[in-house]
Design a protein around this motif. Structure first.
Motif, short mmCIF file in Angstrom:
data_model
loop_
_atom_site.label_atom_id
_atom_site.label_comp_id
_atom_site.label_asym_id
_atom_site.label_seq_id
_atom_site.Cartn_x
_atom_site.Cartn_y
_atom_site.Cartn_z
N ILE A 22 0.84 -1.20 0.00
CA ILE A 22 0.00 0.00 0.00
C ILE A 22 0.88 1.25 0.00
O ILE A 22 0.66 2.19 -0.76
N ARG A 23 1.88 1.25 0.86
CA ARG A 23 2.78 2.41 0.97
C ARG A 23 3.50 2.68 -0.35
O ARG A 23 3.54 3.81 -0.84
N GLN A 24 4.04 1.63 -0.94
CA GLN A 24 4.79 1.80 -2.18
C GLN A 24 3.88 2.16 -3.36
O GLN A 24 4.29 2.86 -4.28
N SER A 25 2.63 1.68 -3.32
CA SER A 25 1.67 2.06 -4.36
C SER A 25 1.45 3.57 -4.36
O SER A 25 1.39 4.22 -5.41
N PHE A 64 -1.96 6.59 4.34
CA PHE A 64 -1.11 6.96 3.20
C PHE A 64 -1.86 7.78 2.15
O PHE A 64 -1.31 8.11 1.10
N GLU A 65 -3.12 8.09 2.44
CA GLU A 65 -3.95 8.94 1.58
C GLU A 65 -4.05 8.39 0.16
O GLU A 65 -3.84 9.08 -0.83
N ILE A 66 -4.39 7.11 0.12
CA ILE A 66 -4.66 6.46 -1.16
C ILE A 66 -5.98 5.70 -1.01
O ILE A 66 -6.26 5.11 0.03
N GLU A 67 -6.82 5.74 -2.02
CA GLU A 67 -8.12 5.10 -1.92
C GLU A 67 -8.00 3.59 -1.99
O GLU A 67 -7.20 3.05 -2.77
#
Length: 228
Positions: A22-25, A64-67
């Motif tokens: 998730i972080r790397q995405s 991480f502010e990603i959906e």
């Protein structure tokens, strides 16, 4: 322009690896990070996601502010995800063929629903007149070779497809699809393409590849919007 990082089963059943993916995405420019819910999901299987794990995935994506988005494979998965507030759903073409009534129930909720059509053989679209449905062109081979992709749409803008769900090796075909008008790209994501735990690692993009794809893809998209 929307980029979906398809983690799927590439976390290998390792919750800590899911966090890092998730972080790397996020760092690689993805707008959405996606897992699969209900596929290979028995308690002892590699993709068993229960309420607590789903809660953690949601917490980490928010951090991480990603959906966060899920492919829904069966009724049990739908019941689980209904306990949360998600604005988008993904439907794999396998689910569209195997459980059409479930897909209809999801589509009727009115949420944005992305549907891959790789296994859909009917000449007519499964759902017509739904503003919340976005179709993705897909070839259900793992991986796809260049010879498998000769029927990739030449013009997404005037087609029934909003985007492209990719199973090829490399990032060139997603970029080609953007240059042809695709506004949604779904690409598998991995930290190690040589990992043989799941076949999808080989056809996935590493963080470096994914970042290159999103940066170039967004530039292509912006220039196309200018009319170039």
């Amino acid at each position: 322009m929307i980029f979906i990082s398809e983690i799927g089963l590439n976390y290998n059943g390792n919750i800590g690896l899911a966090y890092e993916l998730i972080r790397q995405s996020k760092y690689s420019g993805a707008d959405i990070v996606k897992f699969q819910l209900g596929w290979r999901a028995a308690k002892e299987d590699i993709n068993h996601i229960d309420f607590d794990m789903l809660s953690n995935l949601k917490k980490w994506a928010d951090f991480f502010e990603i959906e966060l988005m899920f492919s829904i494979f069966n009724e049990e998965a739908y019941d689980l995800i209904s306990m949360f507030s998600f604005s988008k759903y993904k439907i794999a073409s396998r689910t569209l063929v195997d459980n059409f009534d479930l897909v209809k129930k999801i589509v009727d909720k009115g949420m944005d629903t992305y549907i891959s059509l790789g296994m859909w053989t009917d000449s007519e679209l499964p759902f017509v007149g739904y503003d919340n449905v976005h179709y993705l062109w897909c070839k259900s081979l793992y991986p796809t070779t260049p010879w498998d992709m000769l029927d990739l749409p030449k013009d997404f803008i005037h087609s029934q497809y909003s985007g492209y769900s990719d199973h090829s090796i490399g990032i060139d075909l997603p970029l080609l699809a953007i240059a042809r008008g695709a506004t949604i790209i779904e690409k598998h994501f991995t930290l190690d393409k040589s990992d043989t735990t799941i076949r999808d690692h080989a056809l996935s993009a590493t963080p470096e590849e994914y970042l290159c794809m999103t940066q170039i893809g967004k530039e292509i998209y912006k220039k196309m919007r200018l009319g170039i």
